[in-house]
Write an enzyme that holds these catalytic residues in place. Structure first.
Site, mmCIF file in Angstrom:
data_model
loop_
_atom_site.group_PDB
_atom_site.id
_atom_site.type_symbol
_atom_site.label_atom_id
_atom_site.label_comp_id
_atom_site.label_asym_id
_atom_site.label_seq_id
_atom_site.Cartn_x
_atom_site.Cartn_y
_atom_site.Cartn_z
ATOM 1 N N TRP A 49 -7.347 12.637 1.562
ATOM 2 C CA TRP A 49 -6.815 11.338 1.149
ATOM 3 C C TRP A 49 -5.443 11.098 1.760
ATOM 4 C CZ3 TRP A 49 -7.396 7.108 -2.320
ATOM 5 C CH2 TRP A 49 -6.224 6.546 -2.838
ATOM 6 N N ASP A 52 0.848 6.738 0.857
ATOM 7 C CA ASP A 52 2.078 6.161 1.376
ATOM 8 C C ASP A 52 2.630 6.891 2.599
ATOM 9 O OD1 ASP A 52 1.767 4.774 -0.954
ATOM 10 O OD2 ASP A 52 3.672 5.361 -1.838
ATOM 11 N N TRP A 106 5.812 12.990 -4.651
ATOM 12 C CA TRP A 106 5.512 11.578 -4.426
ATOM 13 C C TRP A 106 6.379 11.032 -3.295
ATOM 14 C CZ3 TRP A 106 5.409 9.838 -10.291
ATOM 15 C CH2 TRP A 106 4.252 10.352 -10.887
ATOM 16 N N THR A 107 6.491 9.722 -3.236
ATOM 17 C CA THR A 107 7.154 9.073 -2.110
ATOM 18 C C THR A 107 8.669 9.242 -2.153
ATOM 19 O OG1 THR A 107 5.409 7.475 -1.717
ATOM 20 C CG2 THR A 107 7.608 6.792 -1.105
ATOM 21 N N ARG A 183 11.379 5.460 -8.968
ATOM 22 C CA ARG A 183 10.721 6.213 -7.897
ATOM 23 C C ARG A 183 10.984 5.652 -6.494
ATOM 24 N NH1 ARG A 183 6.107 4.386 -11.143
ATOM 25 N NH2 ARG A 183 4.979 2.635 -10.211
ATOM 26 N N ASP A 184 10.571 6.470 -5.524
ATOM 27 C CA ASP A 184 10.532 6.112 -4.106
ATOM 28 C C ASP A 184 11.926 5.935 -3.506
ATOM 29 O OD1 ASP A 184 7.825 5.938 -4.792
ATOM 30 O OD2 ASP A 184 7.893 3.763 -4.990
ATOM 31 N N GLU A 234 8.308 -1.052 -5.590
ATOM 32 C CA GLU A 234 7.887 0.265 -5.112
ATOM 33 C C GLU A 234 8.284 0.411 -3.637
ATOM 34 O OE1 GLU A 234 4.326 2.233 -7.149
ATOM 35 O OE2 GLU A 234 3.574 0.243 -6.618
ATOM 36 N N TRP A 320 -3.894 -0.974 -4.677
ATOM 37 C CA TRP A 320 -4.161 -0.290 -5.939
ATOM 38 C C TRP A 320 -5.145 -1.033 -6.834
ATOM 39 C CZ3 TRP A 320 -3.695 4.530 -6.042
ATOM 40 C CH2 TRP A 320 -2.659 5.189 -5.384
#
Length: 519
Positions: A49, A52, A106-107, A183-184, A234, A320
């Site tokens: 998979w 990002d 994560w990102t 996040r990110d 995001e 998403w």
């Protein structure tokens, strides 16, 4: 470190068996398996998979791109590493930042710490990435990793360098849910103030921090936007560019979900100024870098050749609304997900005085086309089937008309004409409708038609349409408008037709550049 795997020598093995071979580093050189749906000229993972992309860094003559990767669809994963000289052909190097014992990675983003501000050595690559401290979702916080071998392996600090103060003070379930979104992180060096700047996405605003050493961060002022129907922020992006008139401008971009108000679920951006404390937008209504369904989690980075006036950009071609499902390439090729073609961005002043980002396909892509065909101009009322077939190509043409109501091109056309994706102009919309290409087992309904605004009175349009087995990307006129869609074409969806309803239209400058080699 995993050995390098070039897309040019990568075997495309049908079925999930490819995943096991990739994990073992045992992918030999071979022909593409019959029935493969793998993209010819888009970046895809060798297996598993892809999610990002992470903003690349430029080192030793190469762009180093990282991307979220897992062995199962939307599973806990890591940062995988790929390099490219030209934004088209990528070499894969496997895992750079692995999944931690208690939580996935994560990102985030990486920078080259040329002056050794963080103390890991001059030229170290330092990355900040979001991870859920509690192992689930409660404390989304920012962790630091560094590499001293050119970005191939990373070591991490055990504790976050930017904590989620809202999350740590939350006691009730409602407070926890409200505090989750943190996040990110996207970091860059502010040369005017000799400090690092970090922007982080929140559910209803962007938050800024500054630092002298990438380890200790000071909270600055938020950027809020009044229309919360645009969704949360995001993968935020903050950068400075020189426009075509020589003026300098800051740009704040982010992936946002404005579906509820009929706007895209892609990359929104604002032009404005950054003063070391806050970003001030020229206009609180954002512009959009893509109007399709599938250009999310996008990142931009300076061109190595023209860093002040050109940036490159790449986005995850998924959404998403439907990302958590199998797609045809899961069964045919053992992977899920691709990135868009890399774009070149320039900032240009418009007729109304606003500044806008214009997109064009990265110029190196045309060098990989293996054949080219040109066709005579066509006056069409109804439809005309172009005498050409292929699975991966760029179609460039001009359309002009007087009274026709609906004009356009059908790509991915089956021999009987029942399956196709339409790219056209109707009223005040430029649209891409993938509905007739839908597959029952992988249906994208109701998210089939995407449209961008265009002058209702326009009587001509220039199109560059990029088709690649499972996607369509359309660049309109000078590139102010782009529409990117994943499309589940089958092997027989190889034709092209031209159409005009309610009057005739002239199709001119018709050129097809085909990609027959896997890049």
């Amino acid at each position: 470190m995993m050995h390098e795997i070039s897309r040019r020598s990568l075997i495309q093995i049908a079925g999930v068996g490819a995943l096991g071979l990739y994990a073992a580093g045992a992918l030999p050189t071979a022909a593409i398996a019959q029935g493969s749906q793998r993209a010819f000229y888009h970046m895809t993972p060798p297996a598993g998979w892809l999610c990002d992309p992470q903003r690349p860094v430029y080192l030793d003559g190469k762009y180093h791109l990282y991307y979220l990767h897992s062995e199962i669809n939307n599973g806990p994963g890591d940062w995988d590493h790929a390099t490219t000289n030209d934004g088209v052909s990528f070499t894969h190097h496997g895992v750079a930042i692995g999944q931690q014992p208690n939580f996935p990675v994560w990102t985030g983003s990486a920078v080259i710490d040329e002056s050794n501000t963080a103390g890991f050595g001059a030229g170290a690559i330092v990355a900040l990435a979001t991870q859920p401290t509690d192992g689930i979702r409660k404390y989304q916080e920012q962790y630091l990793y560094w590499s001293t071998d050119g970005g191939y392996t990373f070591t991490g600090l055990p504790e976050p360098v930017i904590i989620n103060t809202d999350g740590r003070s939350a006691t009730t379930q409602a407070e926890i849910e409200n505090a989750e979104w943190f996040r990110d992180p996207k970091i860059h060096w502010d040369s005017a103030r000799n400090e690092w700047v970090c922007v982080i996405g929140r559910a209803r605003y962007a938050v800024f921090y500054t630092s002298k050493n990438l380890r200790e961060w000071q909270l600055k002022r938020n950027f809020d936007y009044p229309n919360h129907d645009l969704g949360g922020i995001e993968c935020p992006d903050l950068f400075e560019m020189t426009a075509d008139d020589g003026t300098r401008h800051w740009v704040l971009g982010a992936s946002m979900d404005a579906y509820s108000i009929g706007l895209p679920m892609t990359y929104a951006y604002w032009t404005g100024s950054w003063d070391g404390e806050q970003f001030v937008a020229d206009d609180l209504e954002p512009q959009w870098l893509d109007w399709g369904w599938d250009w999310y989690g996008a990142v931009t980075w300076p061109s190595a050749q023209n860093p002040d006036t050109r940036r490159l950009a790449i986005g995850w071609m998924n959404n998403w609304k439907y990302a958590n499902r199998d797609v045809p390439t899961d069964s045919t090729d053992g992977y899920n997900g691709q990135n868009s073609i890399v774009r070149e961005l320039e900032l240009a002043v418009q007729g109304d005085g606003r500044y806008a980002l214009l997109s064009s396909p990265v110029s190196a892509l045309s060098e990989y086309a293996t054949t080219s065909a040109s066709f005579a101009d066509q006056s069409v009322e109804g439809s005309f089937v172009l005498p050409w077939n292929g699975r991966a190509y760029e179609l460039e043409l001009d359309i002009s008309w007087d009274s026709a109501a609906n004009v356009g091109v059908s790509v991915g056309r089956s021999s009987d004409g029942t399956r196709h994706t339409n790219v056209g102009k109707y009223g005040d919309e430029l649209y891409v409708d993938r509905g007739p290409s839908d597959l029952a087992g992988y249906s994208l309904s109701p998210y089939t038609r995407a449209a961008a605004p265009i002058e209702a009175g326009a009587r001509s349009v220039h199109l560059r349409i990029f088709v690649d087995t499972q996607s369509v990307e359309v660049f309109v006129n000078a590139g102010h408008t782009v529409i990117s869609q994943q499309v589940h074409f089958t092997e027989g969806d190889t034709g092209i037709s031209l159409y005009s309803d309610g009057g005739s239209a002239n199709f001119s400058g018709i050129t097809v550049k085909e990609f027959t080699d896997y890049i």
